[in-house]
Design an enzyme around this catalytic site. Structure first.
Site, PDB file in Angstrom:
ATOM      1  N   GLU A 227     -20.685 -15.492  -5.372  1.00 50.91           N
ATOM      2  CA  GLU A 227     -21.606 -15.365  -6.512  1.00 50.91           C
ATOM      3  C   GLU A 227     -22.976 -14.867  -6.062  1.00 50.91           C
ATOM      4  OE1 GLU A 227     -20.886 -19.312  -8.006  1.00 50.91           O
ATOM      5  OE2 GLU A 227     -18.847 -18.671  -8.515  1.00 50.91           O
TER       6      GLU A 227
ATOM      7  N   GLY B 124     -15.803 -26.318  -6.360  1.00 46.54           N
ATOM      8  CA  GLY B 124     -16.791 -26.024  -7.396  1.00 46.54           C
ATOM      9  C   GLY B 124     -16.616 -26.953  -8.585  1.00 46.54           C
ATOM     10  N   GLY B 125     -15.924 -26.473  -9.611  1.00 43.18           N
ATOM     11  CA  GLY B 125     -15.801 -27.206 -10.872  1.00 43.18           C
ATOM     12  C   GLY B 125     -15.400 -28.674 -10.713  1.00 43.18           C
TER      13      GLY B 125
ATOM     14  N   SER C  47     -10.626 -23.005  -7.175  1.00 38.45           N
ATOM     15  CA  SER C  47      -9.846 -23.818  -8.116  1.00 38.45           C
ATOM     16  C   SER C  47      -9.067 -24.951  -7.446  1.00 38.45           C
ATOM     17  CB  SER C  47      -8.912 -22.937  -8.955  1.00 38.45           C
ATOM     18  OG  SER C  47      -9.665 -22.013  -9.718  1.00 38.45           O
TER      19      SER C  47
ATOM     20  N   GLY D  93     -13.132 -20.489  -9.929  1.00 39.85           N
ATOM     21  CA  GLY D  93     -13.462 -20.821 -11.314  1.00 39.85           C
ATOM     22  C   GLY D  93     -12.467 -20.275 -12.327  1.00 39.85           C
TER      23      GLY D  93
ATOM     24  N   ASN E  59     -19.700 -28.016  -4.410  1.00 40.85           N
ATOM     25  CA  ASN E  59     -20.691 -26.985  -4.722  1.00 40.85           C
ATOM     26  C   ASN E  59     -20.949 -27.048  -6.221  1.00 40.85           C
ATOM     27  OD1 ASN E  59     -22.166 -24.671  -5.148  1.00 40.85           O
ATOM     28  ND2 ASN E  59     -20.487 -23.262  -4.686  1.00 40.85           N
ATOM     29  N   TRP E  60     -22.063 -27.663  -6.585  1.00 38.48           N
ATOM     30  CA  TRP E  60     -22.343 -27.829  -8.016  1.00 38.48           C
ATOM     31  C   TRP E  60     -22.759 -26.519  -8.676  1.00 38.48           C
ATOM     32  CZ3 TRP E  60     -25.294 -32.945  -9.609  1.00 38.48           C
ATOM     33  CH2 TRP E  60     -24.423 -34.038  -9.436  1.00 38.48           C
ATOM     34  N   LYS E  61     -23.080 -25.504  -7.881  1.00 41.12           N
ATOM     35  CA  LYS E  61     -23.587 -24.240  -8.434  1.00 41.12           C
ATOM     36  C   LYS E  61     -24.777 -24.555  -9.345  1.00 41.12           C
ATOM     37  CE  LYS E  61     -19.007 -22.400  -7.862  1.00 41.12           C
ATOM     38  NZ  LYS E  61     -18.001 -21.440  -8.245  1.00 41.12           N
TER      39      LYS E  61
ATOM     40  N   GLU F 174     -12.611 -18.164   0.414  1.00 40.33           N
ATOM     41  CA  GLU F 174     -12.569 -18.322  -1.036  1.00 40.33           C
ATOM     42  C   GLU F 174     -12.187 -16.984  -1.678  1.00 40.33           C
ATOM     43  OE1 GLU F 174     -15.245 -21.791  -2.399  1.00 40.33           O
ATOM     44  OE2 GLU F 174     -16.474 -19.993  -2.306  1.00 40.33           O
TER      45      GLU F 174
ATOM     46  N   HIS G 102     -21.853 -16.990  -0.403  1.00 41.40           N
ATOM     47  CA  HIS G 102     -20.935 -17.267  -1.511  1.00 41.40           C
ATOM     48  C   HIS G 102     -20.764 -15.986  -2.335  1.00 41.40           C
ATOM     49  CE1 HIS G 102     -19.218 -18.891  -5.156  1.00 41.40           C
ATOM     50  NE2 HIS G 102     -18.895 -19.964  -4.458  1.00 41.40           N
TER      51      HIS G 102
END
Ligand code: PGA
Length: 244
Positions: free
Chosen positions: A92, A227-228, A206, A168, A12-14, A162, A90
């Protein structure tokens, strides 16, 4: 992990990345038959990301099929771009855009009706982890989807647990903490629909190249939503290799 559930790693590049990063991914990406790999890039990059060795995912969609919804993207548009998976709910999106459990459930319905596969996110905030009932919180999020879509959604849907406090933050849930919630989700959804034995449950929050092995070794963790670490090709490749 049950044999019927092929491991999955979804990046997930966001709102990160660039065309240059996408190009370097495309040049160095090596597919791995042990795991299904999905890359969820920002919408403007979908056209450039279409490839055969990973599945294409979107990060969100509208709950509406078409119409006056400036800035939104429809499931049919995503389908035209070759998208197969859509992240939905998600944390976010829930936080930044006030998406309620009901809106998330309507989005899942729209995604399924279009023949796409939702990656439905759930997970508790820190205050619930510290002072509340994690299982009840997650159960409410998933029950809202069952109410709108019936338990048939479990035939197709991928679920990502999640915990918000782990997203993150570099603070991963321990494999035991993650398995505890995954085990609870598995039991609940199998009571709703026996076919949910085959529903893939991803862990997100994470995940990195060093902790993926231990997380993915747990019986009800079928892969990860990353993600990251999905922005770094070597880390992402190591996580994919851990999913078998
Ligand atoms: P993270 O994000 O891996 O950077 O914690 C996971 C996610 O939000 O999907």
């Amino acid at each position: 992990m049950a044999d019927s559930r092929k491991p999955m790693v979804a990046g997930n590049w966001k709102m990160n990345g660039s065309l240059a990063l996408l190009k370097s991914f495309s040049q160095s990406f090596v597919s791995d038959n042990n795991a299904e790999v999905v890359l969820c890039v920002p919408s403007p990059y979908l056209a450039a990301a279409s490839r055969s060795d990973f599945a294409l995912g979107a990060q969100d969609c509208s709950q509406f099929v078409a119409g006056a919804h400036t800035g939104d993207v429809s499931v049919d548009m995503l389908k035209e771009m070759g998208v197969e998976y859509v992240i939905v709910g998600h944390s976010e999106r829930r936080q930044d855009h006030g998406e309620s459990n009901l809106v998330v459930a309507e989005k899942v319905k729209t995604i399924l009706q279009a023949g796409l596969i939702p990656i439905l996110c759930c997970g508790e905030p820190l205050e619930v982890r510290e002072n509340g009932d994690v299982n009840a919180f997650v159960a409410d999020q998933l029950a809202a989807v069952k109410t709108v879509c019936t338990s048939d959604f479990l035939d197709t849907c991928v679920i990502a647990y999640e915990p918000i406090w782990a997203i993150g933050t570099g603070k991963t849930a321990s494999p035991e903490q993650a398995q505890e919630v995954h085990g609870f989700i598995r039991k609940m959804i199998c009571e709703w629909n026996p076919k949910a034995q085959n529903t893939r449950l991803l862990y997100g929050g994470s995940v990195n190249a060093s902790n993926a092995d231990d997380l993915f070794a747990k019986p009800d963790i079928d892969g990860g939503l990353i993600g990251g670490a999905s922005l770094k090709i070597d880390d992402f490749a190591a996580i994919i290799a851990a999913a078998k």
